[in-house]
Design a protein around this motif. Structure first.
Motif, short mmCIF file in Angstrom:
data_model
loop_
_atom_site.label_atom_id
_atom_site.label_comp_id
_atom_site.label_asym_id
_atom_site.label_seq_id
_atom_site.Cartn_x
_atom_site.Cartn_y
_atom_site.Cartn_z
N GLU A 49 8.67 -5.31 13.75
CA GLU A 49 8.26 -4.92 12.40
C GLU A 49 6.74 -4.75 12.28
OE1 GLU A 49 9.98 -7.69 9.61
OE2 GLU A 49 11.86 -6.59 9.62
N SER A 50 6.18 -3.96 13.21
CA SER A 50 4.74 -3.73 13.20
C SER A 50 4.44 -2.23 13.13
CB SER A 50 4.09 -4.34 14.44
OG SER A 50 4.51 -3.64 15.60
N CYS A 51 3.18 -1.94 12.88
CA CYS A 51 2.71 -0.56 12.78
C CYS A 51 1.89 -0.25 14.03
CB CYS A 51 1.84 -0.41 11.53
SG CYS A 51 1.09 1.21 11.34
N THR A 52 2.12 0.90 14.63
CA THR A 52 1.38 1.26 15.84
C THR A 52 -0.09 1.55 15.53
OG1 THR A 52 1.98 3.60 15.62
CG2 THR A 52 3.41 2.22 16.98
N LEU A 53 -0.42 1.79 14.25
CA LEU A 53 -1.81 2.00 13.84
C LEU A 53 -2.51 0.69 13.49
CD1 LEU A 53 -1.31 5.14 11.57
CD2 LEU A 53 -2.08 5.07 13.94
N GLY A 54 -1.77 -0.41 13.53
CA GLY A 54 -2.35 -1.71 13.23
C GLY A 54 -2.41 -2.06 11.75
N MET A 55 -1.75 -1.27 10.91
CA MET A 55 -1.75 -1.54 9.48
C MET A 55 -0.79 -2.68 9.16
SD MET A 55 -3.92 0.65 8.49
CE MET A 55 -3.77 0.55 6.74
N PRO A 56 -1.07 -3.48 8.13
CA PRO A 56 -0.14 -4.55 7.74
C PRO A 56 1.14 -3.94 7.17
CG PRO A 56 -1.94 -4.38 6.17
CD PRO A 56 -2.25 -3.44 7.29
N GLU A 58 3.94 -5.98 5.84
CA GLU A 58 4.72 -6.88 4.97
C GLU A 58 5.00 -6.28 3.60
OE1 GLU A 58 7.10 -9.98 4.15
OE2 GLU A 58 6.18 -9.55 6.09
N GLN A 59 4.01 -5.74 2.93
CA GLN A 59 4.20 -5.18 1.59
C GLN A 59 4.98 -3.86 1.59
OE1 GLN A 59 3.24 -6.40 -1.46
NE2 GLN A 59 2.69 -8.26 -0.41
N HIS A 60 5.04 -3.20 2.74
CA HIS A 60 5.65 -1.87 2.81
C HIS A 60 7.05 -1.87 3.40
CE1 HIS A 60 1.37 0.06 2.84
NE2 HIS A 60 1.65 -0.56 1.73
N LEU A 61 7.56 -3.01 3.80
CA LEU A 61 8.91 -3.07 4.35
C LEU A 61 9.92 -2.79 3.23
CD1 LEU A 61 8.59 -6.19 6.66
CD2 LEU A 61 8.62 -3.80 7.34
N ARG A 62 11.02 -2.14 3.57
CA ARG A 62 12.00 -1.70 2.58
C ARG A 62 12.47 -2.85 1.68
NH1 ARG A 62 14.61 1.63 5.32
NH2 ARG A 62 13.91 3.48 4.25
N ARG A 63 12.75 -4.00 2.25
CA ARG A 63 13.24 -5.12 1.43
C ARG A 63 12.22 -5.53 0.38
NH1 ARG A 63 12.49 -7.34 6.65
NH2 ARG A 63 10.67 -8.71 6.72
N GLY A 73 8.85 -1.29 -11.25
CA GLY A 73 8.96 0.16 -11.26
C GLY A 73 7.90 0.83 -10.40
N LYS A 74 7.27 0.05 -9.53
CA LYS A 74 6.21 0.57 -8.66
C LYS A 74 6.45 0.17 -7.22
CE LYS A 74 2.67 0.34 -12.22
NZ LYS A 74 1.34 -0.16 -12.56
N VAL A 75 5.97 1.02 -6.30
CA VAL A 75 6.02 0.72 -4.87
C VAL A 75 4.65 0.96 -4.25
CG1 VAL A 75 8.48 1.21 -4.57
CG2 VAL A 75 6.83 3.03 -4.28
N ALA A 76 4.40 0.32 -3.14
CA ALA A 76 3.14 0.45 -2.42
C ALA A 76 3.29 1.54 -1.36
CB ALA A 76 2.76 -0.88 -1.77
N LEU A 77 2.87 2.75 -1.70
CA LEU A 77 2.99 3.86 -0.76
C LEU A 77 1.89 3.78 0.30
CD1 LEU A 77 3.68 6.73 -3.29
CD2 LEU A 77 5.34 5.53 -1.89
N CYS A 78 2.27 3.98 1.53
CA CYS A 78 1.31 3.98 2.63
C CYS A 78 0.66 5.35 2.71
CB CYS A 78 2.00 3.65 3.94
SG CYS A 78 0.87 3.62 5.36
N ARG A 79 -0.64 5.40 2.75
CA ARG A 79 -1.37 6.66 2.78
C ARG A 79 -1.40 7.26 4.19
NH1 ARG A 79 -0.29 5.72 -2.04
NH2 ARG A 79 -1.91 5.34 -3.56
#
Length: 84
Positions: A49-56, A58-63, A73-79
């Motif tokens: 459960e990691s990002c190959t770019l080194g980004m965190p 935890e906040q972006h996992l589907r669950r 009613g909001k989600v943390a979209l990864c840029r």
């Protein structure tokens, strides 16, 4: 007696979320399959459960994204998300 400047420096800082969350209209959330989670990205390694770019992640996992949307009613979209 303390001045206003001294009182401000001694006051505790407000703790808040450091990740910007974007509102998604409920009709769009239910109608479309929106790519909003790490699991939808080509940079996501599911083994650990990691990002190959080194980004965190935890906040972006589907669950966590589903829980956030249900509460606010909001989600943390990864840029940096790339979709296959």
């Amino acid at each position: 007696m303390q001045s206003r400047a001294e009182k401000r420096t001694k006051a505790s800082k407000r703790i808040g979320s450091s990740i910007r969350k974007d509102a998604i209209h409920p009709a769009d959330y239910n109608r479309y399959k929106l790519p909003y989670a790490c699991e939808d990205c080509s940079h996501f390694k599911s083994e650990n459960e990691s990002c190959t770019l080194g980004m965190p992640t935890e906040q972006h996992l589907r669950r966590n994204q589903k829980r956030s949307y249900e509460l606010s009613g909001k989600v943390a979209l990864c840029r940096l998300q790339e979709i296959d």
